[in-house]
Design an enzyme around this catalytic site. Structure first.
Site, PDB file in Angstrom:
ATOM      1  N   SER A 167       0.833  -1.190   0.000  1.00 48.98           N
ATOM      2  CA  SER A 167       0.000   0.000   0.000  1.00 48.98           C
ATOM      3  C   SER A 167       0.882   1.259   0.000  1.00 48.98           C
ATOM      4  CB  SER A 167      -0.940  -0.054   1.205  1.00 48.98           C
ATOM      5  OG  SER A 167      -2.046   0.778   1.021  1.00 48.98           O
ATOM      6  N   ASP A 333      -8.435  -6.616  -5.049  1.00 46.57           N
ATOM      7  CA  ASP A 333      -8.062  -5.308  -4.496  1.00 46.57           C
ATOM      8  C   ASP A 333      -8.563  -4.225  -5.442  1.00 46.57           C
ATOM      9  OD1 ASP A 333      -6.844  -2.997  -3.553  1.00 46.57           O
ATOM     10  OD2 ASP A 333      -4.839  -3.868  -3.416  1.00 46.57           O
ATOM     11  N   HIS A 366      -7.860  -5.411  -0.657  1.00 52.16           N
ATOM     12  CA  HIS A 366      -6.579  -4.749  -0.406  1.00 52.16           C
ATOM     13  C   HIS A 366      -5.892  -5.290   0.849  1.00 52.16           C
ATOM     14  CE1 HIS A 366      -3.599  -1.631  -0.566  1.00 52.16           C
ATOM     15  NE2 HIS A 366      -3.903  -1.212   0.644  1.00 52.16           N
TER      16      HIS A 366
END
Lengths: 410, 410
Positions: A167, A333, A366
């Site tokens: 991320s 995601d 995610h």
């Protein structure tokens, strides 16, 4: 007094202390070693709070820098000092784990703009004796990485064996590889993007507006006022949390199940489990995270557009790099999509880099990079093993796979 | 005084007046004609505000009920009394348009729980002399439909030629077809779902929490306090608005383009166009919509689960129906997905219904049903033409296709 309130106040106070007196190693750079920031100003003094795990070898060739995500911190594999929960990547980092602390020396810093001991908006501004608040210059991903490089210099490490992160952590990985190609032997950017999309910015802006709409935000001066924009920050976290999970995962985990009741109440209570879950995510978050820090780290992501610094060509950012890359995405995601990872891979290929790309089938969205995803864990282990052989690192002493999370029940 | 503030206050005041003195036709049902609500209570008196377009034919066989979406209203094809903008479906409804007012008699009501003249939380509660606020019982999609049926009875119409609507309007279409199969000749549910998913509920819950977090919400009593939870409602709208547009559409419309500047400001200003756009969506919304109404209509959607009323079988909801259906979805709609529409189609097929299904290729996301999408417009026209022939309705008098929006520039 309500016991729950007491606990909340205690953790909030602990959270505020953590900004200036962290439960971490700390290095303080003085006025003579300023951080030159993208905003065009210098930040000094600068404190960096960090954790290490494992042992640095004699030639300092086994260091892995783990970069944390938006609201993560340096407590990768040890208990969080406020929540007392295990570190956010305990599943990946530790003795016998894929990032094996019997073999590698793991470093993780709290990012600049954070709230866990590295200089951020909750830190005391020595020039005024008050918390920085919005007086802290805006922080970019590159600023975060440049600060990390100061720490790595301080530790006397010339080349990192690997930089890894998911991320916002993955953005730091990409920035490291672009800014310091000769200092990064291997790079593992996970569930990330080389730039924030319009939708990414939109979700972050909603979160920021929710915080700023809270009258307790006080134009960012809440710490001096003795209040906290709890409700605004909680709403921001709720909105963001939806983007961390896939539609499918929400549906299979919560669906339309009711929370501790047989029938809907015909009220605005949290009838549905998903409502209860989101409210809990919001309220527990505010005990450990600073609202202004949330503004800073979200803004850093929004500003991230690595190609823009290279004439609009992401390939140029990686041209001629010797770093070996492993790019990982998760199919469900929708925050940082497989397509965003593929764009990174294309640029790396165009730049002539050594790159492998693993797009993992999972419905966990995610947040999969934080979870026990066997294929992801095996990928990380395999990539690091191969890189370690290429780097001439010996196998781990006394390492055993019996601790690997594949064999555990989470 | 700031001229913008004056305008905002004027529209806010107009919005509040609209709840009790709407610029619409109104029918008032007295204490002898209560609405039996799903919450287990009766609502009386009940006011329904509505608009009509076109002329009801002699045998009352040409009536189309158009059901509005979450924050829509009865002003389908005529200017909105507060914003002065054209009706929300002007592109679809009017002389020569697909829902041709030279041929059909179009009725649209403000839903129960709304704020444009039908009884809702901003309406005066005659029992107390104060606005209902949260004293209004929770409203369901079925309550909305049952109230519409009272109006249709009042107008002396036995069978509606068609019930049409998108999003929450589509839920009403499905509920009409299930509750009153013999009264619906044709049904056109667009960009909708037969139940709210976990993610759908999650986004709505974020919006409600944003409103309730605003201290000006005053536990729902803001109208009496002379304040308005402007900031909370604005944040709610911003979060929702992201779900109305596809990632692709946001990227192609806004991308990372800056708003009226050459370089980012390194501040929390709306540097990016998408931020500016979202903030505008938020602030303009609060001038026309009541915050408590937003709580009620979002909750109505969350509670919607048509199959639950039929033993968990959506097919049973439509078993043996004579209604002809056309189900429309948009491929980039991630709020109410193609898969959600397909589930409706499967149930209709299993129930033995006559159904056509059109999944339209567009990158405009959920809001596509409000836009000039030629294939969608042609689909609507074709479906209604065929149904009108089956119903024995004559072609439109003096109808001309030259007004059709396909030939216009929007």
């Amino acid at each position: 007094m309500d016991a729950r309130v007491t606990v909340a106040q205690t953790t909030k106070a602990a959270s505020q202390r953590e900004a200036d007196e962290p439960h971490s190693l700390v290095v303080r750079f003085g006025l003579d070693q300023p951080l030159a920031m993208d905003a065009g100003v210098s930040l000094a003094p600068l404190t960096i709070a960090y954790q290490t795990y494992g042992t640095l070898n004699a030639d300092k060739s086994n260091a892995i820098l783990v970069c944390h995500a938006l609201t993560g911190d340096q407590h990768v594999a040890s208990d969080h000092p406020i929540t007392k929960k295990p570190g956010w990547w305990w599943i990946m980092v530790g003795p016998g784990r894929p990032i094996d602390t019997n073999r590698y020396f793991v470093i993780s810093t709290n990012v600049v703009g954070g709230c866990m001991g590295t200089t951020g908006p909750a830190s005391l501004n020595p020039a005024t004796g008050r918390p920085y608040g919005l007086d802290l210059p805006l922080v970019t991903i590159r600023d975060m990485v440049n600060a990390q490089a100061m720490l790595i210099d301080h530790l006397g490490i010339e080349t990192l064996f690997c930089v890894a992160g998911g991320s916002m952590g993955g953005m730091q990985v990409l920035q490291w590889a672009a800014s310091f190609p000769s200092r990064v032997f291997a790079a593992l950017p996970i569930a990330t993007a080389a730039k924030h999309s319009s939708q990414n910015i939109a979700f972050h802006e909603v979160g920021r507006q929710a915080i700023m709409a809270d009258p307790n935000w006080c134009q960012g001066r809440y710490l001096e006022e003795g209040v906290f924009p709890t409700k605004g920050l909680s709403v921001a976290r709720m909105a963001a949390h939806i983007t961390y999970m896939s539609d499918e995962a929400l549906q299979s985990k919560f669906g339309r199940k009711l929370q501790g009741r047989e029938a809907p109440t015909f009220s605005f209570d949290a009838d549905f489990q998903i409502e209860n879950y989101l409210r809990h995510q919001g309220t527990s978050f505010v005990d450990r995270f600073d609202a202004n820090s949330y503004l800073y780290v979200t803004r850093a992501c929004d500003y991230f557009d690595l190609a823009a610094d290279y004439g609009g060509s992401l390939a140029l950012a990686f041209k001629g790099t010797k770093t070996r890359f492993c790019v990982v995405s998760f199919q469900s995601d929708w925050l940082y999509t497989t397509a965003a990872s593929r764009a990174i891979v294309h640029a790396l290929n165009a730049g002539g880099a050594s790159v492998s790309f693993v797009d993992i089938e999972t419905d966990r969205g995610h947040d999969a990079f934080l979870l026990n995803e066997p294929e992801f864990i095996a990928t990380t282990r395999g990539f690091l093993d191969a890189a370690a052989r290429a780097r001439g690192l010996p196998p781990a002493k006394g390492s055993s796979r019996t601790e690997s999370p594949e064999e555990e029940t989470l």
